[in-house]
Structures are given as C-alpha cells and as structure tokens.
Design a protein around this motif. Structure first.
Motif, PDB file in Angstrom:
ATOM      1  N   GLY A 111      21.741-106.121   2.834  1.00  0.00           N
ATOM      2  CA  GLY A 111      22.231-105.807   4.169  1.00  0.00           C
ATOM      3  C   GLY A 111      21.624-104.510   4.662  1.00  0.00           C
ATOM      4  N   TYR A 112      21.118-104.525   5.890  1.00  0.00           N
ATOM      5  CA  TYR A 112      20.511-103.343   6.492  1.00  0.00           C
ATOM      6  C   TYR A 112      21.366-102.922   7.684  1.00  0.00           C
ATOM      7  N   VAL A 113      21.687-101.640   7.741  1.00  0.00           N
ATOM      8  CA  VAL A 113      22.469-101.108   8.854  1.00  0.00           C
ATOM      9  C   VAL A 113      21.784 -99.846   9.361  1.00  0.00           C
ATOM     10  N   ARG A 114      21.601 -99.771  10.676  1.00  0.00           N
ATOM     11  CA  ARG A 114      21.059 -98.566  11.310  1.00  0.00           C
ATOM     12  C   ARG A 114      22.066 -98.069  12.343  1.00  0.00           C
ATOM     13  N   TRP A 115      22.241 -96.769  12.373  1.00  0.00           N
ATOM     14  CA  TRP A 115      23.240 -96.157  13.256  1.00  0.00           C
ATOM     15  C   TRP A 115      22.599 -94.983  13.974  1.00  0.00           C
ATOM     16  N   TYR A 116      22.707 -95.003  15.302  1.00  0.00           N
ATOM     17  CA  TYR A 116      22.254 -93.874  16.114  1.00  0.00           C
ATOM     18  C   TYR A 116      23.399 -93.502  17.050  1.00  0.00           C
ATOM     19  N   GLY A 117      23.780 -92.239  17.035  1.00  0.00           N
ATOM     20  CA  GLY A 117      24.892 -91.810  17.876  1.00  0.00           C
ATOM     21  C   GLY A 117      24.638 -90.465  18.516  1.00  0.00           C
ATOM     22  N   ALA A 118      25.292 -90.251  19.639  1.00  0.00           N
ATOM     23  CA  ALA A 118      25.265 -88.952  20.314  1.00  0.00           C
ATOM     24  C   ALA A 118      26.680 -88.623  20.743  1.00  0.00           C
ATOM     25  N   PHE A 119      27.014 -87.333  20.724  1.00  0.00           N
ATOM     26  CA  PHE A 119      28.384 -86.937  21.053  1.00  0.00           C
ATOM     27  C   PHE A 119      28.371 -85.603  21.790  1.00  0.00           C
ATOM     28  N   THR A 120      29.424 -85.393  22.545  1.00  0.00           N
ATOM     29  CA  THR A 120      29.591 -84.117  23.238  1.00  0.00           C
ATOM     30  C   THR A 120      31.077 -83.821  23.384  1.00  0.00           C
ATOM     31  N   GLN A 121      31.407 -82.537  23.459  1.00  0.00           N
ATOM     32  CA  GLN A 121      32.795 -82.127  23.620  1.00  0.00           C
ATOM     33  C   GLN A 121      32.854 -80.823  24.401  1.00  0.00           C
ATOM     34  N   LEU A 122      33.770 -80.782  25.344  1.00  0.00           N
ATOM     35  CA  LEU A 122      34.034 -79.571  26.111  1.00  0.00           C
ATOM     36  C   LEU A 122      35.447 -79.120  25.786  1.00  0.00           C
ATOM     37  N   GLU A 123      35.576 -77.869  25.330  1.00  0.00           N
ATOM     38  CA  GLU A 123      36.871 -77.352  24.899  1.00  0.00           C
ATOM     39  C   GLU A 123      37.234 -76.105  25.698  1.00  0.00           C
ATOM     40  N   TYR A 124      38.485 -76.063  26.122  1.00  0.00           N
ATOM     41  CA  TYR A 124      39.027 -74.915  26.851  1.00  0.00           C
ATOM     42  C   TYR A 124      40.154 -74.331  26.015  1.00  0.00           C
ATOM     43  N   ALA A 125      40.131 -73.020  25.789  1.00  0.00           N
ATOM     44  CA  ALA A 125      41.148 -72.420  24.932  1.00  0.00           C
ATOM     45  C   ALA A 125      41.534 -71.036  25.408  1.00  0.00           C
ATOM     46  N   THR A 126      42.832 -70.853  25.578  1.00  0.00           N
ATOM     47  CA  THR A 126      43.426 -69.535  25.795  1.00  0.00           C
ATOM     48  C   THR A 126      44.590 -69.407  24.819  1.00  0.00           C
ATOM     49  N   ASP A 127      45.285 -68.284  24.870  1.00  0.00           N
ATOM     50  CA  ASP A 127      46.426 -68.117  23.983  1.00  0.00           C
ATOM     51  C   ASP A 127      47.501 -69.157  24.245  1.00  0.00           C
TER      52      ASP A 127
END
Length: 916
Positions: A556-572
């Motif tokens: 069995g052959y498996v190929r995986w290509y992925g891209a990801f992004t995240q925007l985070e906002y943080a205060t106290d």
C-alpha cells in the motif's frame, strides 16, 4: 628561602579562604502556586552552571555555588519556569510556580511551533495533563493508555491482555479516530489510522508529559482528531545533568530494568541524553509471555541564540504471545468453577506446549524505530521557523494458524495440543484429531516423491506470520510570526510518504518438511522450504522483499500533502484563534498475487482525495478564578485505505466519499488556591463513516462485514475536580456522561475469509447505542503525605453504560434489540511512595513505589464482541429449547454465549529508583 616559603603558605591560605568565602548558599521552598502546597521534584539551578538541587517532598532545597551573583532557574514539569536574580548567599523564601499560564512550556524545549500544547485559561479546548512524575509512580506494569482512565470520557481496556495490546476510546471514538502525536508529529498508521501500543511499549520511559485534548484539539495539522488528540512530549537532550537507574518487579514474573543519563547542555553547546531498558515476564492471562527492549538517544546542539538542533532516535523491539480470540463466557466458566459460576478470567485458548515449552498460535513481534531531526531557527524577536524531519521503519507482524482448522481440538485443560499436530503433520496417528495423514502423491501433495510430508492451506497444521511492515518519511515546517503584541500568525506545511508491506510467510511447519502454496497467480504451485523467526529484527531497514510469501502479497502506498495556518489573538482576558488546514491524500495499491504482471491492476495509479478542516474558538477569563471557553470545527476526513480499495482488491470503491465531522464544545473553569474545576459540554456529528467488522458467526470464521454510510452523534458532559484542603492532602474527582447513538441505517456487504461476497443489504442501526466503550465513567481519588517523604494514594473508578461492540449480524432486521449493555463495575487502585534524599549535598534520591491495581479483585467484563441477550433463543431453529435465561445460562445477567474479554484481576508492582 624560609621567608619565601612562609609567603607562599600565606598566599595559599588567603586563596583558599577567598574560595571558601566566595561560595554562596542558596535555600528556599518551591510551592504549587495553584494550591500553595510544596512541590517535590522541582529543579533549581544556577543559570549557566551545573550547580543546583531537586526539591524534597516538603518542597525545600539547599545547595552551594561558587557564583557570587547570577540567576536562579526554578522549573517543574507542567509549570511556568521562574528566574530569580541573587547576590551572595540567599534565602529565596517561597518560590511559587504557576501552571495556568504556560502549561508544559518548561519542557517544550524544541519544536515549539510543531508541538501544540494546550494551556489552561488560554487554549479553548477540553484538556487533561498527566505529568512525568505521575507516570513514573503509577504506571508500573500497566499499559500506557491506562494512565488516562481517570480522565473524563476515556475508556481503556487491555483487550486480550497481551503485552501492549491495550486500546483506548475517547468520547466513544476508537483509537483509529484519535490523533496520537509524539512531539507534535502524527504516528497513526497512514493506511488505517491504527495505533499499536506494543510498538510504543517504551514510550512511558521517555515521556516528559502527556496531554489528552478531547474533541477538536489544538494541533494545527490536518489530522483526524475526531474523538480527541493524545499529545506525548518526550524528553530532550537538554535535560538537567544526571541519570536514573531503576528496577521494577511485579506479578507473573514481571521484571523491568532501566538506566538513563543526560549530560545537560555543555559549554560547547552540545547535549546528550540516553536511555536503555528491558522488560520481560508474563501478563495476567495464561500463555502471554513477552520480552521487550527500549532505547532512546538524543543529541542536541545550540549553535547560538538563533539556531538549536535536536536529533532523537528511539525504538522498542518486542515480541509477545497473545490472547486474540474472545471465548464465550461459558468457556471461561468451563475452565473455572462452573458450579459456583466463577470464570477462569486467565483462560487463553490460543496456547499450549510444544516439546515442553510454552507455544502460542498468536505471537506479535515488531520493531518500529523513529528518527527525528528538529531545527529551531529564531529569525528575529518576532519570527521563528521550526522544522522537523522524521522517518520510521516498521518491521514485524503477528502469527496465527493456517491449514486444517485446529479450534475444536483441545486438551482436558483447554490447551492446544501442538505435539499432536506435529505428529499429524508427520503422517502419524494424532490423538487430538483421531486420524492421520493419508500418504498421497501428485497434485494433492500431502507427501512428495522423497516421502517427506508436506502441509498446504487445507492439509496439515501450520503457524504462519502476517507481516505488516512499512517505510514512512515526513516533515513539518512551521513559521511563527508575532504580528503585534496580541496577534500571532502561523503558517506551515506537512508532507508524508508511506509504503506498507503486507504478506504472509511460514513461521513454523510444525513437523512438516515443505509447504505448498498455490495463491500466487504469477508463480502457482510453489514448494516452499524457508521458515522465518517470529522475533523482531534490530535492523530497522532489514530487507523483506526476498522472503518467500504465501497467501497474499500486496503493498500500500500513501502520499500526504498538507498546508495549515492559524491566527491567534491573546490578551490577559481574552484569547481566540481561527485555524484552517487542507490536505491531499493519495492511495495506490500493488498486488503481485492476484493480478498478472501484465494486468493494469497489478499496480494502480494514485487515487487522490482532498480533505481538510476549519476550526476556531475563544477563551475569556472573567476574573482570576473564573473562565469560559467555546470552540467549533468542521472536518472533511479522507477515508482509510480499506475503504478506498475494498474486498482486498485493487478496484476503487464506487461510492467513495469523505467522512464529515462537525464538533461544537463549550466549557467553564474555576481556579482557586484550594479548589479547581472544569466543566465541558460537547456535541459531535459523524457522517458517511466506513467500518469493517469481523463476522462473529463461527461458520464464517475469518469472514467480515464491510459497512457503509454509518452516521453517529456523540454528545455529553464532563467534569473534573481537584482540591487541596490542606498542604498534605490532594483530592481529585471526575465524572462524564455520554449519549452516543447511531443515526439512520447503514449498508453492508458480507465476505468470507477468501474475500468472496456472501451477501449484502441494510443494517438497521437508527437510535442504537454506539458500542465498545463505557458512556458513563466516574472516579474519586486522594493522596496524603503521612510523613516527610512518605505518601499514600488511592483511587476508585466506576464504569456504567458499557455496551458491546456492534455485531452486524444482529442488526439485519428492524426489530433488533439494540446494543447489549454489559454489567457495570468499579475498580480500586492504591499505592504507597517513599523518597529519600541522599548524597553529601542531598542532591540525589532513592525512591520506592508500590502499586496494587484492582485491589478488591473485582471480576468484570471489559468488552464483548457479540450482542446476545438473555431472552434470545438458545437454538433459533428450535424455539422449544428455550432462552438463555430459561436454561439458566446467564452470568451476571448476560447470556453465556457472548464472546468477551474479562478484565485483569488483582495485580501489583514495585519499583526502586535511584536518581543522581
């Protein structure tokens, strides 16, 4: 001359005096900032030196340093690191460490952009954290997933009870649909999502901390965390200088020895950490002998403040005899005390003796080393690039029987008569079968021209091995950019490639001289003489291509290509994120046995499937004690390999579709110096699921059902409580209640063990309970420090609403009875620890730990493979025979024809540990 000598002596005296007086004595007490109690085991050292100490059970520390000024670093796994300046001898007083702001940040020394660790009162997900000290104390001879059984919505069992054969469910989802991450890298099998814990038997030895993130989880990767994410963080080369030697003993001849050493970060920027261990013995079930090793090697190099490199290589070669067949309750009673209905919960029908030695039909053997290279590049004070490259080379498989069916032949003790099978294969009279091989020649070949006896798929008894090996390479790159003081942007790529090798070979001909295989269409009627050991190879890249193969041979052959992004906002007060990921997964199948080399299906083109997810959430800290959070997400999850190529053939399924998961969650947290609480509510919808289930019908042993278009809904409530009313007492509690049901009906195809279609139709599952896990769990535990260095702890766990796994044959009509509910049960565990500081500077320690699991020796059914009810007919073709209830064939209210695994009885373990 005398004057000169006197001046020299005076100079040396003054120099020595200066050295003595230049030493600084550092003292203080480290306390848990959340509960204001002592924090034993915290590391305290002078930054840039090896001077330091570890706190005792009272949290106190004391050491001397030649530095007259500098900075004291105080750290503890799972707490925020504190740096305190000092000048001369200093009493630092109470040093308070907080865990609610930077959970586990102190141990994530590498790959911070890859390892997504959830932080209390910041990351808006439901999370529970198990620290290294708790794993070291309480794991003993238990399985790694069992460390999570006292967290909400988690159900873990030992299954058949072989070494490393445990399994785990989170919120009703099995481990194929739980993302398991090691240092942020996914390790679920790329073909079927499975996690075989025996391959990771040594993981507990090198774990710094383990987090279970229920639901969506905080990973940025496009992983299928339908039920949750188990994130394991291992040690690094940059651990504090020192080492550990330990030995553990337990019931059933269990023995574990372990040694480790770390150099710490040296002046030249290099660091090294090494761990070696060996474990052997027997598990609780009969005939489950095992032997396992573990090695961990880490090298680090900090080139400068911008570049940090870490290389790790770890593996756990092991073999273990198994109990893979779930016998009926009646069988356990037969070999126990049938009169008083006390089952022999140790009974195992898969083993016996061969030439006086333990021998089993089913034996697992595997070695799955993993290598990874991490590079942290601090581009500037606002931008960081994290890269991890990894490879894994799995070699091994599991044995089983092939040929003449052996299951109806047993000794009076219920064991397998292997010596009789050898006699049968040699043409001798077989006491077990009451027959002998008839010597014939020609195409039927039970005997060759030389008079040597042979076995084939239908003649004789043979132990074969099913090989499931792989080569796996991947990489994750993440760019972290701090846009403003509040906004952080992540962007990255995730690439993986996988080749799985699947075939069978001959492990033991059991007295026969040759084996006939006619399953290879390209090489029919082969006489095979080679046998292959069922032991793990220490060579991680051993060549398996030239082995003689029987039955099947496909890759069995498996190929995986992925891209990801995240925007985070943080205060106290407020933290929020939105994350998206997309992935393309390609599947290809190569089969050299059922297709001619000229056939286009001999090796298929890649079937590429697009998937991804989007999720977001927010946490709001109302004040210093109260916080609320919520999250939501949607997954489009690619199906597994066997859903793409069904019926073990190289034809892509006509109705191939992605699984669709919608998750919504909300939570509330309360934090005070003496009491913490977490409350979570969740809802998960899972549509268009594919599942393959074994056929429980004994007439179709080895057969299976392919089930399509399954829809499920999982919702529930979870509560965690921790309290410390006084410094020496810790109290913890947990409660979870789930409502996990199927929605609508599904479709099935039924096959025999030769992949021949036997029939198809509908499976009526609407409003049926999802099985194979407990939908209600609760626990209560406490730990108390009796004397300095001596503490005791105990925990009681209650399990209810436990349902059997779905047996498709029971749901072929609309008037089915639903899923069988198993009896509830409760288990008590207890332990005692003692830690003594030793050495001239009290910077070393000797620790002793004794655990007893299932203290009350509770007999309980942990799982059932079938759904037979008490009011079902014993013989469906003869209603006059009555029901299981009317025939007094019940055990604790359950029909004795059900195939089950009982949980372990009372077990114990003891560990002696020296840390220097």
């Amino acid at each position: 001359m005398r004057v000169f000598k006197k001046l020299m002596m005076l100079g040396l005296f003054l120099l020595a005096t200066q050295t003595i007086f230049s030493q600084s004595k550092i003292t203080g007490t480290v306390i848990d900032g959340d509960f204001n109690g002592p924090l034993p085991g915290a590391n305290v050292f002078v930054k840039g030196t090896k001077d330091g100490a570890t706190t005792g059970f009272d949290g106190k520390f004391e050491f001397t340093t030649t530095m007259t000024s500098g900075e004291i670093v105080v750290s503890y796994l799972g707490f925020e690191t504190v740096v305190i300046p000092f000048s001369g001898s200093s009493n630092l007083g109470n040093v308070s460490l907080k865990s609610n702001e930077n959970q586990l940040e102190s141990v994530v020394l590498i790959g911070k952009g890859v390892i997504d660790v959830a932080k209390d009162r910041k990351t808006p997900v439901a999370v529970s954290t198990i620290k290294a000290t708790e794993i070291q104390e309480k794991l003993g001879n238990q399985e790694f997933p069992e460390m999570l059984v006292n967290t909400p919505s988690v159900y873990a069992t030992k299954s058949g009870g072989g070494f490393g054969d445990s399994r785990i469910n989170i919120r009703g989802f099995d481990q194929r649909n739980i993302a398991v991450m090691i240092n942020g890298v996914p390790v679920n099998d790329m073909e079927n999502g499975a996690v075989y814990w025996s391959n990771w038997a040594g993981l507990s030895d090198v774990t710094s901390a383990m987090q279970v993130q229920r639901g969506l989880g905080s990973s940025k990767l496009a992983i299928s965390s339908v039920g949750g994410t188990i994130n394991v963080i291992t040690r690094t080369s940059e651990m504090k200088q020192g080492g550990v030697v330990s030995v553990g003993v337990a019931n059933d001849d269990y023995l574990k020895t372990q040694a480790s050493y770390s150099t710490g970060k040296m002046e030249n920027g290099f660091s090294t950490s090494i761990l070696l261990s060996r474990t052997q013995g027997n598990m609780f079930a009969d005939g489950t002998k095992f032997e396992g090793h573990n090695y961990f090697i880490a090298f680090g190099y900090e080139l400068n403040e911008k570049h940090n490199f870490q290389f790790t290589f770890t593996g756990a070669p092991q073999w273990h005899n198994q109990r893979s067949f779930a016998n009926t309750i009646a069988t356990y009673l037969q070999y126990g005390d049938p009169v008083n209905k006390i089952p022999n919960t140790r009974y195992n029908s898969d083993w016996g003796y061969l030439n006086g030695r333990e021998y089993s039909w089913v034996r697992n053997f595997y070695h799955k080393p993993v290598a990874s290279l991490n590079w942290d590049f601090t581009i500037n004070d606002k931008m960081k690039l994290t890269t991890v490259l990894y490879g894994s080379w799995g070699r091994g498989g599991g044995t089983g029987n092939i040929g003449k069916s052996p299951f109806s032949y047993k000794t009076v003790d219920g064991l397998v008569p292997f010596d009789d099978f050898v006699a049968f294969n040699r043409g001798q009279y077989n006491p077990a079968t009451g027959q002998s091989v008839t010597p014939i020649t020609g195409a039927q070949v039970s005997q060759n021209a030389n008079g040597d006896y042979q076995t084939s798929r239908s003649v004789g008894f043979t132990r074969r091995a099913s090989i499931n090996s792989h080569d796996w390479y991947g990489g994750v790159i993440n760019l972290n950019t701090k846009l403003t003081d509040e906004l952080t942007l992540d962007f990255g790529i995730d690439a993986r490639t996988y080749k799985g090798y699947h075939f069978r070979n001959i492990n033991d001909r059991l007295g026969a001289d040759v084996y006939l295989d006619n399953r290879d269409i390209n090489n029919p009627d082969r006489l095979l003489y080679e046998t292959y050991e069922a032991t793990p190879s220490w060579n991680p890249i051993t060549n398996i291509k030239n082995q003689e193969k029987i039955e099947y041979n496909n890759n069995g052959y498996v190929r995986w290509y992925g891209a990801f992004t995240q925007l985070e906002y943080a205060t106290d007060k407020l933290s929020a994120f939105i994350q998206g990921a997309v992935s393309q997964q390609g599947f290809s199948r190569e089969d050299t046995f059922i297709y001619l080399e000229s056939d286009p299906l001999y090796k298929t083109d890649f079937e590429n499937i697009l998937g991804g997810n989007i999720k977001g959430g927010a946490n709001y800290n109302i004040d210093e004690k109260n916080n609320v959070f919520a999250n939501a997400g949607y997954y489009s999850k690619q199906p597994f390999f066997n859903a793409v190529y069904r019926n073990n053939q190289s034809v892509v399924a006509d109705d191939l579709t992605n699984e669709k998961i919608l998750g919504i969650e909300a939570g509330y947290g309360f934090n005070s110096p003496y009491f913490n609480a977490k409350l979570n509510l969740y809802y998960t919808s899972w549509k268009d699921r594919y599942q393959r289930s074994s056929d429980s019908d004994s007439s179709n042993r080895g057969g299976y059902y392919d089930i399509n278009k399954l829809n499920e809904t999982h919702s529930g409530v979870e509560l965690e409580l921790n309290a410390k009313p006084i410094n020496k007492l810790n109290i913890n509690a947990m409660f979870s209640y789930g409502m996990w049901d199927y929605n609508g009906n599904a479709e099935f195809n039924r096959f025999d063990q030769n992949n021949t279609l036997l029939g198809n139709g509908d499976i009526y599952l609407d409003k049926v309970k999802v099985g194979d896990a407990a939908q209600m769990t609760a626990s209560f535990g406490a730990g108390y420090e009796v004397l300095k260095g001596l503490k005791v702890d105990a925990n009681y766990r209650f399990v209810d609403k436990l349902y059997a796994s779905i047996d498709p044959a029971r749901f072929l009509t609309e008037d089915n009875k639903g899923t069988l509910e198993l009896p509830n049960y409760g288990l008590m565990d207890a332990g005692i620890s003692y830690k003594m500081l030793v050495g001239k500077d009290k910077d070393k320690s000797v620790s002793l730990r004794f655990n007893m699991n299932n203290v009350l020796n509770e007999i309980y059914i942990a799982e059932s493979r079938t759904n037979i009810f008490a009011d079902d007919l014993v013989n469906s073709s003869n209603p006059a025979a009555g029901t299981y209830a009317s025939n007094n064939r019940l055990y604790n209210g359950v029909a004795d024809a059900n195939q089950v695994f009982f949980g372990f009885g009372r077990t114990w373990n003891f560990t002696l540990r020296y840390q220097f």
